[in-house]
Design a protein around this motif. Sequence first.
Motif, PDB file in Angstrom:
ATOM      1  N   LYS A  12       0.811  -1.213   0.000  1.00 37.13           N
ATOM      2  CA  LYS A  12       0.000   0.000   0.000  1.00 37.13           C
ATOM      3  C   LYS A  12       0.845   1.264   0.000  1.00 37.13           C
ATOM      4  N   LYS A  13       2.073   1.164   0.505  1.00 34.23           N
ATOM      5  CA  LYS A  13       2.956   2.326   0.506  1.00 34.23           C
ATOM      6  C   LYS A  13       3.679   2.512  -0.821  1.00 34.23           C
ATOM      7  N   GLY A  14       3.505   1.571  -1.748  1.00 35.59           N
ATOM      8  CA  GLY A  14       4.174   1.667  -3.042  1.00 35.59           C
ATOM      9  C   GLY A  14       5.568   1.098  -3.056  1.00 35.59           C
ATOM     10  N   GLU A  15       5.941   0.335  -2.040  1.00 38.06           N
ATOM     11  CA  GLU A  15       7.275  -0.260  -1.979  1.00 38.06           C
ATOM     12  C   GLU A  15       7.262  -1.646  -2.616  1.00 38.06           C
ATOM     13  N   ARG A  16       8.388  -1.983  -3.161  1.00 36.28           N
ATOM     14  CA  ARG A  16       8.526  -3.265  -3.855  1.00 36.28           C
ATOM     15  C   ARG A  16       8.574  -4.403  -2.836  1.00 36.28           C
ATOM     16  N   THR A  17       7.785  -5.447  -3.045  1.00 35.67           N
ATOM     17  CA  THR A  17       7.759  -6.618  -2.168  1.00 35.67           C
ATOM     18  C   THR A  17       7.910  -7.881  -3.000  1.00 35.67           C
ATOM     19  N   THR A  18       8.113  -8.990  -2.324  1.00 35.92           N
ATOM     20  CA  THR A  18       8.230 -10.276  -3.020  1.00 35.92           C
ATOM     21  C   THR A  18       6.867 -10.928  -3.125  1.00 35.92           C
ATOM     22  N   LEU A  19       6.719 -11.753  -4.128  1.00 33.20           N
ATOM     23  CA  LEU A  19       5.485 -12.502  -4.296  1.00 33.20           C
ATOM     24  C   LEU A  19       5.524 -13.698  -3.349  1.00 33.20           C
ATOM     25  N   LYS A  20       4.606 -13.749  -2.392  1.00 30.96           N
ATOM     26  CA  LYS A  20       4.647 -14.772  -1.357  1.00 30.96           C
ATOM     27  C   LYS A  20       4.477 -16.180  -1.925  1.00 30.96           C
ATOM     28  N   ALA A  21       3.725 -16.315  -2.992  1.00 31.76           N
ATOM     29  CA  ALA A  21       3.533 -17.643  -3.578  1.00 31.76           C
ATOM     30  C   ALA A  21       4.854 -18.211  -4.088  1.00 31.76           C
ATOM     31  N   ALA A  33      19.933 -20.447  -9.811  1.00 27.93           N
ATOM     32  CA  ALA A  33      18.976 -21.471 -10.235  1.00 27.93           C
ATOM     33  C   ALA A  33      17.832 -21.583  -9.236  1.00 27.93           C
ATOM     34  N   TRP A  34      16.669 -21.990  -9.724  1.00 27.09           N
ATOM     35  CA  TRP A  34      15.488 -22.190  -8.891  1.00 27.09           C
ATOM     36  C   TRP A  34      15.165 -23.677  -8.866  1.00 27.09           C
ATOM     37  N   ILE A  35      14.819 -24.179  -7.667  1.00 25.88           N
ATOM     38  CA  ILE A  35      14.454 -25.580  -7.513  1.00 25.88           C
ATOM     39  C   ILE A  35      13.068 -25.646  -6.873  1.00 25.88           C
ATOM     40  N   ARG A  36      12.441 -26.793  -7.060  1.00 22.38           N
ATOM     41  CA  ARG A  36      11.098 -27.003  -6.531  1.00 22.38           C
ATOM     42  C   ARG A  36      10.966 -28.459  -6.107  1.00 22.38           C
ATOM     43  N   THR A  37       9.918 -28.745  -5.365  1.00 24.41           N
ATOM     44  CA  THR A  37       9.635 -30.113  -4.942  1.00 24.41           C
ATOM     45  C   THR A  37       8.675 -30.772  -5.926  1.00 24.41           C
ATOM     46  N   HIS A  38       8.496 -32.051  -5.750  1.00 23.19           N
ATOM     47  CA  HIS A  38       7.579 -32.796  -6.606  1.00 23.19           C
ATOM     48  C   HIS A  38       6.132 -32.436  -6.253  1.00 23.19           C
ATOM     49  N   ARG A  68      13.221 -17.086 -14.995  1.00 27.51           N
ATOM     50  CA  ARG A  68      13.319 -15.652 -15.308  1.00 27.51           C
ATOM     51  C   ARG A  68      12.158 -14.871 -14.699  1.00 27.51           C
ATOM     52  N   ARG A  69      10.989 -15.476 -14.671  1.00 26.62           N
ATOM     53  CA  ARG A  69       9.826 -14.796 -14.098  1.00 26.62           C
ATOM     54  C   ARG A  69       9.858 -14.802 -12.577  1.00 26.62           C
ATOM     55  N   PHE A  70      10.452 -15.836 -11.991  1.00 26.49           N
ATOM     56  CA  PHE A  70      10.600 -15.853 -10.543  1.00 26.49           C
ATOM     57  C   PHE A  70      11.570 -14.763 -10.081  1.00 26.49           C
ATOM     58  N   ASP A  71      12.609 -14.518 -10.890  1.00 21.56           N
ATOM     59  CA  ASP A  71      13.550 -13.456 -10.534  1.00 21.56           C
ATOM     60  C   ASP A  71      12.877 -12.082 -10.538  1.00 21.56           C
ATOM     61  N   ARG A  72      11.896 -11.915 -11.389  1.00 22.53           N
ATOM     62  CA  ARG A  72      11.194 -10.639 -11.435  1.00 22.53           C
ATOM     63  C   ARG A  72      10.195 -10.515 -10.287  1.00 22.53           C
ATOM     64  N   ALA A  73       9.754 -11.649  -9.752  1.00 23.90           N
ATOM     65  CA  ALA A  73       8.731 -11.629  -8.713  1.00 23.90           C
ATOM     66  C   ALA A  73       9.302 -11.423  -7.320  1.00 23.90           C
ATOM     67  N   VAL A  74      10.623 -11.420  -7.164  1.00 23.97           N
ATOM     68  CA  VAL A  74      11.238 -11.215  -5.853  1.00 23.97           C
ATOM     69  C   VAL A  74      12.158 -10.005  -5.928  1.00 23.97           C
ATOM     70  N   ASN A  75      12.423  -9.412  -4.782  1.00 23.51           N
ATOM     71  CA  ASN A  75      13.293  -8.241  -4.750  1.00 23.51           C
ATOM     72  C   ASN A  75      14.739  -8.646  -4.503  1.00 23.51           C
TER      73      ASN A  75
END
Length: 222
Positions: A12-21, A33-38, A68-75
């Motif tokens: 709400k303050k206009g500051e950049r945050t990470t996507l919690k998902a 690199a990004w890793i994930r579980t099954h 590449r999209r995950f890198d954009r979704a986090v600060n």
Amino acid sequence: AADGYGVTLYDKKGERTTLKAVELRFKRLDWGAWIRTHGGRDKKHWKKHTNQLRRIEKHFFCAPYHARRFDRAVNSDFKDVRHIPDDPYKVYNDMSFHKYQATKHKNMERIKQLGSNIYRFPHYRAHTSHNILRIDKRYDYAYEPPGYHKDLGDGEGVYTPDPNRVHDIPAPNYVLEQRFPSKMTKFAGRKYWKKLREYERFAGRLPPSHPLRLPVYGTITG
């Protein structure tokens, strides 16, 4: 979110945050690199056999498209390197594909000269096709001889195999047999000769030494 997509990158303050998902579902290694579980690894364990339970415990690398999209979704704060005592991901954080690729590129000539070719099988296609497929191309540029990683570690980054070690003897009774032309090639050849006979009605009979009647390597008549 207000736009209906369920993605909020600014508070709400206009500051950049990470996507919690992304922060909760995926793990970013120190080298990018990004890793994930099954997917569904915590569901219905009672009906899965031992091999499935062992397989779903593994982690997987995310596709470059998603990374590449995950890198954009986090600060930038989320991407900082964190030194955690007894970190189970320390082995994977120290591993870098870029370093592995660069080391292999520097040792490519030594691999060709000193490496064993026991597992560099000849590229052979049983049936030809009209269009070039992915399996028609050679993919042995990343070939690793037996004991490549051990020899690379003993040489401190330089591939130095032991010359006294016998590792270039093929398996017994291994003979590569060349197969005969496929049915598709035979039908294409018959069609070619049939067209040639049809054109002879207008151009006259071709002599046996005519270029159209001689076999040419790499073509249907070859």
